[in-house]
Design an enzyme around this catalytic site. Sequence first.
Site, mmCIF file in Angstrom:
data_model
loop_
_atom_site.group_PDB
_atom_site.id
_atom_site.type_symbol
_atom_site.label_atom_id
_atom_site.label_comp_id
_atom_site.label_asym_id
_atom_site.label_seq_id
_atom_site.Cartn_x
_atom_site.Cartn_y
_atom_site.Cartn_z
ATOM 1 N N GLN A 237 0.817 -1.207 0.000
ATOM 2 C CA GLN A 237 0.000 0.000 0.000
ATOM 3 C C GLN A 237 0.853 1.261 0.000
ATOM 4 O O GLN A 237 0.307 2.360 -0.097
ATOM 5 C CB GLN A 237 -0.911 0.012 1.236
ATOM 6 C CG GLN A 237 -1.916 -1.116 1.293
ATOM 7 C CD GLN A 237 -2.644 -1.183 2.617
ATOM 8 O OE1 GLN A 237 -2.662 -2.217 3.274
ATOM 9 N NE2 GLN A 237 -3.271 -0.095 3.045
ATOM 10 N N PHE A 268 -5.983 -4.003 3.638
ATOM 11 C CA PHE A 268 -6.620 -3.665 4.919
ATOM 12 C C PHE A 268 -5.648 -3.038 5.924
ATOM 13 O O PHE A 268 -5.890 -3.074 7.120
ATOM 14 C CB PHE A 268 -7.280 -4.901 5.538
ATOM 15 C CG PHE A 268 -8.202 -5.635 4.620
ATOM 16 C CD1 PHE A 268 -9.356 -5.035 4.144
ATOM 17 C CD2 PHE A 268 -7.909 -6.922 4.200
ATOM 18 C CE1 PHE A 268 -10.207 -5.704 3.280
ATOM 19 C CE2 PHE A 268 -8.749 -7.606 3.335
ATOM 20 C CZ PHE A 268 -9.910 -6.991 2.861
ATOM 21 N N GLU A 272 0.750 -1.753 4.501
ATOM 22 C CA GLU A 272 1.211 -0.367 4.565
ATOM 23 C C GLU A 272 2.670 -0.309 4.992
ATOM 24 O O GLU A 272 3.527 0.195 4.284
ATOM 25 C CB GLU A 272 0.341 0.455 5.510
ATOM 26 C CG GLU A 272 0.776 1.912 5.598
ATOM 27 C CD GLU A 272 -0.139 2.768 6.464
ATOM 28 O OE1 GLU A 272 0.242 3.909 6.777
ATOM 29 O OE2 GLU A 272 -1.241 2.310 6.826
ATOM 30 N N ARG A 350 -5.004 8.098 16.970
ATOM 31 C CA ARG A 350 -6.313 8.042 16.325
ATOM 32 C C ARG A 350 -7.350 7.428 17.277
ATOM 33 O O ARG A 350 -8.520 7.822 17.250
ATOM 34 C CB ARG A 350 -6.253 7.260 15.015
ATOM 35 C CG ARG A 350 -7.538 7.322 14.211
ATOM 36 C CD ARG A 350 -7.341 6.852 12.786
ATOM 37 N NE ARG A 350 -6.679 7.823 11.960
ATOM 38 C CZ ARG A 350 -7.304 8.648 11.116
ATOM 39 N NH1 ARG A 350 -8.624 8.639 11.049
ATOM 40 N NH2 ARG A 350 -6.625 9.486 10.378
ATOM 41 N N ARG A 382 -7.565 -1.542 8.918
ATOM 42 C CA ARG A 382 -8.751 -0.766 8.539
ATOM 43 C C ARG A 382 -9.419 -0.099 9.743
ATOM 44 O O ARG A 382 -9.975 -0.762 10.612
ATOM 45 C CB ARG A 382 -9.737 -1.694 7.833
ATOM 46 C CG ARG A 382 -10.837 -1.021 7.062
ATOM 47 C CD ARG A 382 -11.663 -2.061 6.340
ATOM 48 N NE ARG A 382 -12.536 -1.485 5.337
ATOM 49 C CZ ARG A 382 -13.247 -2.199 4.481
ATOM 50 N NH1 ARG A 382 -13.178 -3.527 4.514
ATOM 51 N NH2 ARG A 382 -14.011 -1.621 3.584
ATOM 52 N N PHE A 384 -7.556 1.906 11.762
ATOM 53 C CA PHE A 384 -6.309 2.475 12.296
ATOM 54 C C PHE A 384 -6.459 3.030 13.710
ATOM 55 O O PHE A 384 -6.068 4.143 14.012
ATOM 56 C CB PHE A 384 -5.827 3.570 11.335
ATOM 57 C CG PHE A 384 -4.361 3.877 11.448
ATOM 58 C CD1 PHE A 384 -3.423 3.077 10.820
ATOM 59 C CD2 PHE A 384 -3.914 4.969 12.158
ATOM 60 C CE1 PHE A 384 -2.064 3.363 10.911
ATOM 61 C CE2 PHE A 384 -2.556 5.262 12.267
ATOM 62 C CZ PHE A 384 -1.635 4.458 11.630
ATOM 63 N N ALA A 555 -5.801 5.468 5.559
ATOM 64 C CA ALA A 555 -6.564 6.540 6.211
ATOM 65 C C ALA A 555 -7.800 6.930 5.407
ATOM 66 O O ALA A 555 -8.290 8.054 5.528
ATOM 67 C CB ALA A 555 -5.682 7.765 6.460
ATOM 68 N N GLU A 756 -12.822 3.008 5.631
ATOM 69 C CA GLU A 756 -12.717 2.628 7.038
ATOM 70 C C GLU A 756 -13.983 2.847 7.872
ATOM 71 O O GLU A 756 -14.341 2.000 8.697
ATOM 72 C CB GLU A 756 -11.552 3.387 7.680
ATOM 73 C CG GLU A 756 -10.206 2.991 7.135
ATOM 74 C CD GLU A 756 -9.080 3.841 7.712
ATOM 75 O OE1 GLU A 756 -8.116 3.275 8.231
ATOM 76 O OE2 GLU A 756 -9.181 5.086 7.643
#
Length: 810
Positions: A237, A268, A272, A350, A382, A384, A555, A756
């Site tokens: 990703q 998902f 990343e 987050r 997903r 985060f 994100a 998300e």
Amino acid sequence: MSSQTEQTKHVTSPTSASASASASASASASASASIDKSAPAPKGISTPHESATLHVAGEATYIDDIPELAGTLYAALGLSERAHADISNIDLSEVEAFPGVVAVIQAADIPGDNQCGPIIKDDPILADGTVQYVGQPIFIVVADSIDIARKASRKANIDYQDLTANITTADARAADEKVIPPMHLSRGEAAQALENAPHRLSASFSVGGQDHFYLEGQISYALPTEDGGIYLHCSTQHPTEMQHLVSHALNIPDNQVTVEIRRMGGGFGGKESQSALFACAASIAAHKLNRPVKLRLDRDDDMMITGKRHGFDYHYEVGFDDYGKLLAFKLDMTLQAGFSADLSGPVAARAITHSDNAYYLEHTDIAAYCARTNTQSNTAFRGFGGPQGIIAIEHAIDSVARQLGREPADIRAANFYGTPDSDPTIRTTPYGQVIVDNVMPSLFDDILKSSDYAARRAAIREFNQSSPVLKRGIAATPVKFGISFNVPHFNQAGALVHIYTDGSVLVNHGGTEMGQGLHSKIERAVADELGIHIKHVRSTATNTSKVPNTSATAASSGTDLNGKAAQDAARQIRQKITAFLAERDGVTVDSIHFADDTVTSSEANYRFPDIIRQAYEARVQLWSDGFYSTPKIHWDASTLTGSPFYYFAYGAAVSEVIIDTLTGEMKLLQADILHDVGNSINPAIDRGQIEGAYIQGVGWLTSEELCWNEQGKLTTHAPSTYKIPAVNDYPTKFHVELFNNQNVEDSIRRSKAVGEPPLVLGMSAFFAIRDAIGNAGSDAADKTEGLARQPELNAPATPENILRAVWEFT
């Protein structure tokens, strides 16, 4: 492909089961009034995913489908068998002597930096002297076939000296083992407000992690180039981060590393940062041997090596009045970070900024502790951290309702943020961002009415009274989800758009396609900007040599960022063609329009391909780069304050379940969802994303259980021991509608992110299970010293956990 227009639907605003929600419903209408209606975005068109036919036919090319070059070798990883230990001796002679093995690579053989951590450099590519979890890679085997490499990797003789291993978050926190300093955000006087509150309660519970379980596992195919560089096909990703980390590992400049990805079989969040280890390992081997090297994990190794969604432990205290209005909320969260920092810091941030969800909290105190455990390093997933923050306040509200004997939907509605015409104070989050477009009261009323919530609640009560073993439950939960990266400089994107002389268009951007329809939406944005049919637009593979310095596709910002950049590039070309045509034909710029594959002016109409040929012959530039950076956002990471989100996406779900109180089995009977995606670019794709996210959220909270034994080995490392939702777990009745709303901010076509936020709606199923367990007790047994007893249910709500909660409650 079909071009039939499909407008989003909006259920007429009703009178809800919740009097509180109804009272504020009309006020939310002003959210729409704040949008500039003078130039509304075009309605979304449902067209198939750009690779749908290829997917169905099995012709879509993934990394493992790329034709292999002559001389390709195959890599496997040798893994640690200890959770935490020093390596006292390592003998790889049997590995090296295994027939077909070409090379064995250890940490000392890495020419550059032996690190692949995305933020803090505490995550080695290969363990060097010390191992920190069962499954950590120690060496790379490169062989003539994948089977040979995997068999040879098991021939290593390694002696360990065991060290203290913290497997659980409780052990890690007791030892004060953390990957980053603790985080803390407070507003008002939570301690004093708790002391003065007419009612208060406290609770502790836990929510487990979740494996990404993408269909395509981690894979990298590294090709050495003639200049000592690497051309890397990687299922990732974040191509730019892979480029940086490979260049550091090989000690070569970034411009000698090119990373390309056409599509992933799911990500998902698991691709990343976690794709870095495999990208680096394959590249190191290819660079050393000057031959192509492919590294593809099998499912067991993938689950053993890679990190998961962070599991959380919670303790909260909440103060409230007789009507369920929250007066104070104090929350302590402990994250299972794993052995390294990875992305735990941003995940914790987050979680903190979503711990309010849709509710105004005047006095709040939120803390997060990222516990270092000797397990896989947990990572992006997903949502985060947002879902983990949201479930805490939802648990608290659910408990407040039970304490007061009130309808949970009423308590939720009574605590919603203010609508746009209300006092800004009750529209300000604990981290200081003012909410300008709150549509939650209206949306929540709508879903309660359209799902027949009140009638079903009454029917469930009647059913439970006559059913001693099977018990039903229902719950309605909302979501308010912030859209943007925690790190402001990640909120930027670039794109290239080329128009060829036959009128066909090629678009390249920095986002990655993992099945979510990103390319499809960007193709639509470019087609609309040029006034042509989407069939004339094609997306090509994401490539770091075309668009540099890209942000991760994460994100929920892939379409927002890259769509705007592609639109910018297409607009520049359109403006050049417009200027050329205006000058040549002697017409005004304002008289020229692009629509229906035609360019129309006050003097003539031209087929789009014809005007493109004419512009080319007049030496008009028919390609352009585009760029976009998200406005308005700012964030102070040291104080956890600012406006980190460009806008919020809203939604609500009603879930109904039935449980067997003798076995703990659960069945999801019905799900009703109303979700705000703004002005949908492609309603069909958005509906698919909502359905998939909801089911994935249900899986996280009901069946997907991660287990480690006392030695720190993940025992749920295959489909035989780890249960994702299957077709029989899908609700018998599943209704998804899109809320009729345009984004108040200037997003691409006034749409909103959909990747998300809908996952959070899956927690309505968890609270429906909690409701069913609560319905299993008798009225006499539900009170202890005048206080309502609370079902003690941890997630995932597996049959074992449900049965345990039933027995403890009854």
